[in-house]
Design a protein around this motif. Structure first.
Motif, short mmCIF file in Angstrom:
data_model
loop_
_atom_site.label_atom_id
_atom_site.label_comp_id
_atom_site.label_asym_id
_atom_site.label_seq_id
_atom_site.Cartn_x
_atom_site.Cartn_y
_atom_site.Cartn_z
N THR A 1 11.11 -1.12 -32.19
CA THR A 1 10.25 -1.53 -31.09
C THR A 1 10.29 -3.04 -30.95
O THR A 1 9.72 -3.75 -31.77
CB THR A 1 8.81 -1.07 -31.33
OG1 THR A 1 8.80 0.35 -31.55
CG2 THR A 1 7.92 -1.41 -30.14
N PRO A 2 10.96 -3.59 -29.97
CA PRO A 2 11.05 -5.04 -29.84
C PRO A 2 9.71 -5.66 -29.53
O PRO A 2 8.85 -5.04 -28.90
CB PRO A 2 12.04 -5.23 -28.69
CG PRO A 2 11.93 -3.97 -27.89
CD PRO A 2 11.63 -2.88 -28.89
N GLY A 3 9.55 -6.92 -29.96
CA GLY A 3 8.31 -7.63 -29.69
C GLY A 3 8.20 -8.02 -28.23
O GLY A 3 9.11 -7.78 -27.41
N GLY A 4 7.07 -8.67 -27.90
CA GLY A 4 6.84 -9.05 -26.52
C GLY A 4 7.86 -10.03 -25.99
O GLY A 4 8.33 -9.92 -24.87
N TRP A 5 8.25 -11.04 -26.84
CA TRP A 5 9.23 -12.04 -26.40
C TRP A 5 10.61 -11.42 -26.20
O TRP A 5 11.33 -11.79 -25.27
CB TRP A 5 9.30 -13.18 -27.40
CG TRP A 5 10.43 -14.13 -27.13
CD1 TRP A 5 11.49 -14.40 -27.94
CD2 TRP A 5 10.63 -14.94 -25.96
NE1 TRP A 5 12.33 -15.30 -27.36
CE2 TRP A 5 11.82 -15.66 -26.14
CE3 TRP A 5 9.89 -15.11 -24.79
CZ2 TRP A 5 12.29 -16.55 -25.19
CZ3 TRP A 5 10.38 -15.98 -23.84
CH2 TRP A 5 11.58 -16.70 -24.04
N ARG A 6 10.96 -10.46 -27.09
CA ARG A 6 12.27 -9.82 -26.93
C ARG A 6 12.35 -9.05 -25.62
O ARG A 6 13.39 -9.00 -24.97
CB ARG A 6 12.54 -8.87 -28.10
CG ARG A 6 12.85 -9.59 -29.41
CD ARG A 6 13.30 -8.60 -30.46
NE ARG A 6 13.68 -9.25 -31.70
CZ ARG A 6 14.17 -8.63 -32.76
NH1 ARG A 6 14.33 -7.31 -32.72
NH2 ARG A 6 14.48 -9.29 -33.85
N ARG A 7 11.25 -8.42 -25.24
CA ARG A 7 11.26 -7.69 -23.97
C ARG A 7 11.29 -8.64 -22.78
O ARG A 7 11.89 -8.35 -21.75
CB ARG A 7 10.02 -6.78 -23.89
CG ARG A 7 10.06 -5.59 -24.82
CD ARG A 7 9.02 -4.56 -24.40
NE ARG A 7 7.68 -5.12 -24.40
CZ ARG A 7 6.85 -5.06 -25.44
NH1 ARG A 7 7.24 -4.46 -26.56
NH2 ARG A 7 5.64 -5.59 -25.37
N ALA A 8 10.64 -9.79 -22.94
CA ALA A 8 10.55 -10.72 -21.80
C ALA A 8 11.73 -11.66 -21.70
O ALA A 8 11.97 -12.23 -20.63
CB ALA A 8 9.26 -11.54 -21.92
N ARG A 9 12.47 -11.84 -22.79
CA ARG A 9 13.53 -12.85 -22.80
C ARG A 9 14.60 -12.64 -21.73
O ARG A 9 15.05 -13.62 -21.11
CB ARG A 9 14.17 -12.93 -24.18
CG ARG A 9 15.20 -14.03 -24.31
CD ARG A 9 15.54 -14.27 -25.77
NE ARG A 9 16.01 -13.07 -26.43
CZ ARG A 9 16.33 -13.01 -27.74
NH1 ARG A 9 16.19 -14.10 -28.48
NH2 ARG A 9 16.74 -11.88 -28.27
N PRO A 10 15.07 -11.41 -21.46
CA PRO A 10 16.15 -11.25 -20.46
C PRO A 10 15.80 -11.81 -19.09
O PRO A 10 16.69 -12.25 -18.36
CB PRO A 10 16.33 -9.72 -20.41
CG PRO A 10 15.90 -9.25 -21.76
CD PRO A 10 14.75 -10.14 -22.12
N TRP A 11 14.51 -11.80 -18.69
CA TRP A 11 14.16 -12.34 -17.38
C TRP A 11 13.44 -13.69 -17.48
O TRP A 11 13.44 -14.46 -16.52
CB TRP A 11 13.28 -11.37 -16.60
CG TRP A 11 12.02 -10.97 -17.31
CD1 TRP A 11 11.83 -9.88 -18.12
CD2 TRP A 11 10.76 -11.66 -17.28
NE1 TRP A 11 10.54 -9.84 -18.59
CE2 TRP A 11 9.86 -10.93 -18.09
CE3 TRP A 11 10.32 -12.82 -16.65
CZ2 TRP A 11 8.54 -11.33 -18.29
CZ3 TRP A 11 9.01 -13.21 -16.85
CH2 TRP A 11 8.13 -12.48 -17.65
N ALA A 12 12.85 -13.98 -18.67
CA ALA A 12 12.13 -15.25 -18.82
C ALA A 12 13.10 -16.43 -18.94
O ALA A 12 12.86 -17.49 -18.35
CB ALA A 12 11.21 -15.20 -20.03
#
Length: 299
Positions: A23-34
């Motif tokens: 389960t990736p963390g919040g930053w890992r999920r957001a990094r592709p678009w952030a």
């Protein structure tokens, strides 16, 4: 039951670890678009001044100083760039910048190559003192020496001449070129020179046919930085060039906005045109420039 408890505990911990890693963390999920958004924001911050100049070139001067300011022109003016390119003063300033930048760069390259090669390949008395002296010259700003420079050229009657600007720009950029080329020449194995000499090449032939192609990234880096420094130089040119027709672009374009006339649109247009040669030069030799700056980072 007592012996099975550790095994169950270990299995449970392994399952929890696997679940956490799966389960990736919040930053890992957001990094592709952030990350693209952050990069876009940084790019806009750097490009904003150029966008302001571009929009300022397409509005009348009265609109530039009008308050409250507006991002887009209230009235569009499409004749600014033809007016600038048709201005005899601008063409004279452009010619001066081209002549001074090219001549200064040529002098620096011609002098720096043998100086860097000799100091990298030969051990002689005073070698380190010479390299240290070259490095020390980088610590002096042209601004702090401008009075002495003017006095020296005034004595030899070179004030208001291209030669004064060419020699000054070459002198202040020579140290950087020597140091960067010295590092490149020193990194080339001596066996290559020995093999070249066995094939019948002399010292000059070895330098021209073997060493220079291998140091091409460093040579390009030294060339582009010297050209840009000479192209953007302002303080010495402002002091030495008295005739308006002999001023370079960096000094001459200030004539568009004075106490008697305010041609802000032409100032913005001339500034954008002055950027074009450097941008084209970067685009043509970008891969060599990156190689020269990053050389030695990976062994």
């Amino acid at each position: 039951m007592a012996t099975a408890t550790p095994a169950l505990t270990g299995t449970s911990a392994s399952a929890d670890t696997a679940t956490t890693s799966a389960t990736p963390g919040g930053w890992r999920r957001a990094r592709p678009w952030a990350m693209p958004l952050i990069g876009l924001g940084v790019s806009l911050a750097f490009l904003w001044p150029y966008l302001v100049m571009l929009l300022g070139a397409f509005r009348p001067s009265s609109d530039v100083v009008q308050t409250p300011a507006s991002v887009l022109p209230r009235v569009w003016k499409w004749t600014t760039f033809p007016e600038v390119l048709g201005d005899e003063r601008f063409l004279a300033w452009l010619r001066t910048s081209v002549v001074v930048a090219l001549a200064s760069t040529a002098i620096v390259v011609v002098v720096a190559i043998p100086a860097a090669y000799f100091t990298a390949r030969f051990r002689f008395r005073g070698r380190m003192a010479f390299l240290f002296l070259v490095l020390v010259t980088q610590m002096f700003s042209p601004t702090s020496l401008v009075v002495g420079i003017y006095r020296e050229f005034f004595t030899v009657n070179l004030v208001n001449t291209y030669l004064a600007l060419i020699l000054t720009n070459a002198a202040f950029n020579l140290a950087f070129a020597i140091w960067i080329l010295h590092g490149f020449f020193a990194s080339i194995p001596r066996e290559l020179e020995e093999a070249s000499e066995l094939d019948g090449c002399g010292r000059v032939g070895t330098l021209w046919r073997v060493m220079l192609p291998l140091t091409l990234p460093g040579l390009v880096t030294a060339t582009i930085f010297t050209f840009i420094a000479a192209w953007n130089e302002y303080v010495v040119a402002l002091t030495l060039m008295l005739d308006d027709s002999r001023k370079p672009l960096t000094v001459g374009i200030n004539s568009y906005v004075t106490g008697y006339e305010q041609n802000w649109d032409q100032l913005f247009g001339a500034s954008l045109i002055a950027i074009v040669p450097v941008v084209i030069l970067f685009a043509l030799i970008e891969k060599h420039l990156v190689g020269g700056l990053t050389s030695g980072a990976v062994k």
